[in-house]
Design an enzyme around this catalytic site. Structure first.
Site, short mmCIF file in Angstrom:
data_model
loop_
_atom_site.label_atom_id
_atom_site.label_comp_id
_atom_site.label_asym_id
_atom_site.label_seq_id
_atom_site.Cartn_x
_atom_site.Cartn_y
_atom_site.Cartn_z
N ASN A 1 130.92 20.59 70.48
CA ASN A 1 131.04 20.44 69.03
C ASN A 1 132.40 21.00 68.58
O ASN A 1 132.71 22.17 68.83
CB ASN A 1 129.88 21.22 68.37
CG ASN A 1 129.91 21.13 66.86
OD1 ASN A 1 130.97 21.25 66.25
ND2 ASN A 1 128.76 20.96 66.24
N ARG B 1 144.62 25.50 56.32
CA ARG B 1 145.99 25.29 55.85
C ARG B 1 146.15 24.00 55.03
O ARG B 1 147.23 23.70 54.56
CB ARG B 1 146.96 25.23 57.04
CG ARG B 1 147.32 26.58 57.58
CD ARG B 1 148.20 27.30 56.56
NE ARG B 1 148.33 28.71 56.86
CZ ARG B 1 149.35 29.22 57.54
NH1 ARG B 1 150.29 28.45 58.01
NH2 ARG B 1 149.41 30.51 57.76
N HIS C 1 129.98 17.23 62.83
CA HIS C 1 129.04 17.24 61.71
C HIS C 1 129.83 16.88 60.45
O HIS C 1 130.67 17.66 60.00
CB HIS C 1 128.42 18.64 61.60
CG HIS C 1 127.38 18.76 60.52
ND1 HIS C 1 126.69 19.93 60.28
CD2 HIS C 1 126.91 17.87 59.60
CE1 HIS C 1 125.84 19.75 59.29
NE2 HIS C 1 125.97 18.52 58.85
N ARG D 1 129.73 16.90 56.94
CA ARG D 1 128.92 17.50 55.87
C ARG D 1 129.24 16.86 54.52
O ARG D 1 130.34 16.35 54.31
CB ARG D 1 129.19 19.01 55.79
CG ARG D 1 128.71 19.79 56.99
CD ARG D 1 128.86 21.28 56.74
NE ARG D 1 127.82 21.77 55.88
CZ ARG D 1 126.79 22.52 56.28
NH1 ARG D 1 126.70 22.91 57.53
NH2 ARG D 1 125.87 22.91 55.43
N HIS E 1 134.58 20.82 57.04
CA HIS E 1 135.42 20.79 58.27
C HIS E 1 135.79 19.33 58.62
O HIS E 1 136.86 18.88 58.29
CB HIS E 1 134.81 21.58 59.44
CG HIS E 1 133.31 21.55 59.57
ND1 HIS E 1 132.61 20.40 59.72
CD2 HIS E 1 132.41 22.57 59.59
CE1 HIS E 1 131.32 20.70 59.83
NE2 HIS E 1 131.16 22.01 59.74
N THR F 1 126.13 27.95 57.95
CA THR F 1 125.93 26.99 59.02
C THR F 1 124.53 26.41 58.87
O THR F 1 123.78 26.82 57.98
CB THR F 1 126.14 27.66 60.40
OG1 THR F 1 125.96 26.68 61.42
CG2 THR F 1 125.18 28.81 60.63
N GLY G 1 124.28 28.38 68.09
CA GLY G 1 124.50 29.80 68.39
C GLY G 1 124.62 30.11 69.88
O GLY G 1 124.65 31.29 70.25
N GLY H 1 129.21 24.72 70.02
CA GLY H 1 130.40 24.61 69.19
C GLY H 1 131.12 25.92 68.95
O GLY H 1 132.12 26.24 69.59
N HIS H 2 130.59 26.72 68.03
CA HIS H 2 131.33 27.87 67.51
C HIS H 2 131.83 28.81 68.60
O HIS H 2 133.01 29.17 68.65
CB HIS H 2 130.43 28.62 66.51
CG HIS H 2 131.12 29.77 65.85
ND1 HIS H 2 130.97 31.07 66.28
CD2 HIS H 2 131.98 29.81 64.81
CE1 HIS H 2 131.70 31.86 65.52
NE2 HIS H 2 132.32 31.13 64.62
N1 PXP Z 1 123.50 21.41 67.20
C1 PXP Z 1 123.36 21.15 65.88
C2 PXP Z 1 122.36 20.13 65.47
C3 PXP Z 1 124.15 21.82 64.93
O1 PXP Z 1 123.99 21.55 63.62
C4 PXP Z 1 125.11 22.76 65.37
C5 PXP Z 1 125.97 23.47 64.39
O2 PXP Z 1 126.72 22.57 63.67
C6 PXP Z 1 125.23 22.95 66.75
C7 PXP Z 1 124.41 22.29 67.64
C8 PXP Z 1 126.28 23.87 67.32
O3 PXP Z 1 126.04 25.17 66.93
P1 PXP Z 1 127.13 26.28 67.24
O4 PXP Z 1 128.37 25.88 66.51
O5 PXP Z 1 126.53 27.53 66.71
O6 PXP Z 1 127.34 26.29 68.73
#
Ligand code: PXP
Length: 241
Positions: free
Chosen positions: A9, A20, A45, A47, A52, A102, A195, A216-217
């Protein structure tokens, strides 16, 4: 048994770019780099508030990517229009609240179920694979099956928080395990995400039947320190991909 996939992600590459209001760093460049280094799919994603990823990112990425794009969207008319136009191979339907930092939890499948049923049916006409982001709950799993989803993605946020805080996560792990088992029995593909870190992904990798991890994060964060190629490779080693 199908091969386990790693979905990368890249939303937070766009978060840094948007800080920026310019064009750097490019989410497309991150997507291509992740693809080159073994990502099985790229997740973005889009939104409602475009905090983002934006529609131009979606257009550029879907045109250039060779691996599947997994588009996360809320079940709204606007997103139905966008997804019907871009026809991504994978779609994950997620809940969205304006003020959340989130995606805080899974979908409320008791609410507006008829709209969701029609939403899924329309997207499936474009041959998109439809996943529903749910809590590790058997009730929600059964509802996802009735709604004719192809997959469910289990929201692992609560489990990951417990792991991060070194608290007892056994009950949460049991719930996830059960949902994976029953989900597979129902013929649903089961994914996990939210997470995840090296530690929590390693624990969940022991559960047989999770077919896709979306991360992702933490992955984008570690990429600052270790670089994206080695971060992806480390996740792949942990998940034994
Ligand atoms: N899966 C889904 C459906 C999500 O909405 C997200 C967060 O956007 C993630 C996975 C990834 O989560 P993280 O960024 O905490 O790894």
């Amino acid at each position: 048994m199908k091969r386990i996939r790693l979905g990368v992600n890249i939303d937070h590459v766009a978060t840094v770019r948007n800080a920026r209001g310019e064009l750097y760093p490019s989410p497309l460049r991150a997507a291509i780099l992740a693809q080159k280094n073994g990502a099985d799919s790229i997740t973005i994603h889009l939104r409602e508030d475009r905090r983002h990823i934006n529609e131009l990112d979606l257009k550029k990425i879907i045109n250039k990517l060779k691996i599947p794009l997994n588009l996360e969207i809320a079940a709204t008319k606007e997103m139905l229009r966008i997804a019907s136009r871009s026809k991504p191979p994978f779609i994950c339907i997620v809940p969205e609240k304006r003020k959340e930092i989130t995606t805080e939890g899974g979908l409320n499948l008791n609410y507006n179920r008829n709209f969701l049923r029609i939403f899924i049916k329309k997207l499936k006409k474009n041959k998109s694979r439809i996943s529903l982001f749910i809590e590790p709950s058997l009730k929600d799993l059964e509802k996802a099956k009735i709604l004719d989803a192809d997959c469910v993605e289990i929201h692992t946020g609560k489990f990951c928080n417990l792991v991060n805080k070194k608290k007892n996560y056994k009950n949460e792990l049991k719930k996830i395990h059960r949902v994976v088992q029953i989900g597979n029995k129902l013929g649903l593909e089961v994914h996990a995400g939210h997470g995840l870190t090296y530690t929590s992904a390693k624990i969940l990798s022991k559960i047989k039947g999770i077919q896709e991890f979306n991360i992702g994060h933490f992955l984008v964060g570690e990429s600052i320190f270790e670089g994206m190629p080695s971060t992806i490779k480390k996740f792949k080693r942990i998940l034994k991909l």
